[in-house]
Design an enzyme around this catalytic site. Structure first.
Site, short mmCIF file in Angstrom:
data_model
loop_
_atom_site.label_atom_id
_atom_site.label_comp_id
_atom_site.label_asym_id
_atom_site.label_seq_id
_atom_site.Cartn_x
_atom_site.Cartn_y
_atom_site.Cartn_z
N ASP A 1 0.88 -1.17 0.00
CA ASP A 1 0.00 0.00 0.00
C ASP A 1 0.92 1.21 0.00
O ASP A 1 1.68 1.40 0.94
CB ASP A 1 -0.90 0.00 1.24
CG ASP A 1 -2.01 1.04 1.13
OD1 ASP A 1 -1.73 2.17 0.67
OD2 ASP A 1 -3.15 0.74 1.53
N ILE B 1 0.82 3.19 6.43
CA ILE B 1 -0.16 3.15 7.52
C ILE B 1 -1.16 4.29 7.34
O ILE B 1 -0.79 5.45 7.29
CB ILE B 1 0.54 3.27 8.89
CG1 ILE B 1 1.38 2.02 9.13
CG2 ILE B 1 -0.49 3.45 10.01
CD1 ILE B 1 2.12 2.03 10.45
N HIS B 2 -2.43 3.90 7.25
CA HIS B 2 -3.51 4.88 7.18
C HIS B 2 -4.76 4.21 7.71
O HIS B 2 -4.73 3.03 8.07
CB HIS B 2 -3.70 5.41 5.75
CG HIS B 2 -3.98 4.35 4.76
ND1 HIS B 2 -5.26 4.01 4.41
CD2 HIS B 2 -3.16 3.52 4.07
CE1 HIS B 2 -5.21 3.02 3.52
NE2 HIS B 2 -3.96 2.70 3.31
N GLY B 3 -5.87 4.90 7.77
CA GLY B 3 -7.08 4.41 8.40
C GLY B 3 -7.49 3.00 8.05
O GLY B 3 -7.76 2.19 8.92
N VAL C 1 -4.94 0.34 9.42
CA VAL C 1 -4.93 0.24 10.88
C VAL C 1 -6.23 -0.36 11.40
O VAL C 1 -6.21 -1.25 12.23
CB VAL C 1 -4.65 1.62 11.50
CG1 VAL C 1 -4.84 1.58 13.00
CG2 VAL C 1 -3.23 2.05 11.16
#
Length: 154
Positions: A7, A11-13, A16
């Site tokens: 991705d 790290i993103h919504g 996570v």
């Protein structure tokens, strides 16, 4: 190792909240030399990770050294920004049987293969090589989306 994902946002919504819960992830290892060397980006990513998740950031070569002495024992997500870092691990003999591909955003060098995945000719070749080597590569943004086999859209 429990789950491997590409991705480009790292790290993103979505990562996570959904993938971590679905796979009961205890630790995320980001594998990318540029991110490892960028202290500002590293700190932002560390702040983005939930407090109960251990986050490590390594260049692929460093990761391969570390796991020789410290094998992965936790439920771990390996998180990549591109297929080239996956290829480095596989070429070094590290086994990744299944790879999830989330977002790879478009730019002037990339052409669209699905709604959220755009690839350069070099990235296409790398995915073809990984698939030819036996890796199961699926495109799936979030667990509730239907998975699409990468080989069907290349």
């Amino acid at each position: 190792m429990k789950f491997c994902r590409i991705d480009d946002r790292l790290i993103h919504g979505q990562v996570v909240t959904t993938w971590v819960n679905v796979h009961k992830i205890e630790q995320i290892i980001i594998l990318n030399a540029a991110v490892e060397q960028d202290k500002i980006q590293s700190n932002v990513l560390k702040m983005s990770a939930p407090s109960n998740i251990k986050l490590h950031i390594f260049a692929p070569e460093k990761f391969l050294e570390i796991i020789q002495k410290n094998p992965i024992t936790r439920n771990t997500m390996l998180l990549f920004a591109s297929p080239f870092d996956v290829e480095k691990l596989v070429d070094a003999g590290y086994s990744i049987p299944k790879l999830n591909v989330g977002g790879m955003r478009g730019n002037t060098d990339r052409s669209q293969v699905t709604r959220a995945v755009f690839l350069t000719p070099e990235e296409r070749k790398t995915f073809e090589k990984l698939i030819a080597g036996g890796m199961d590569v699926e495109i799936q943004m979030v667990p509730s989306d239907a998975a699409v086999k990468m080989r069907e859209v290349l």
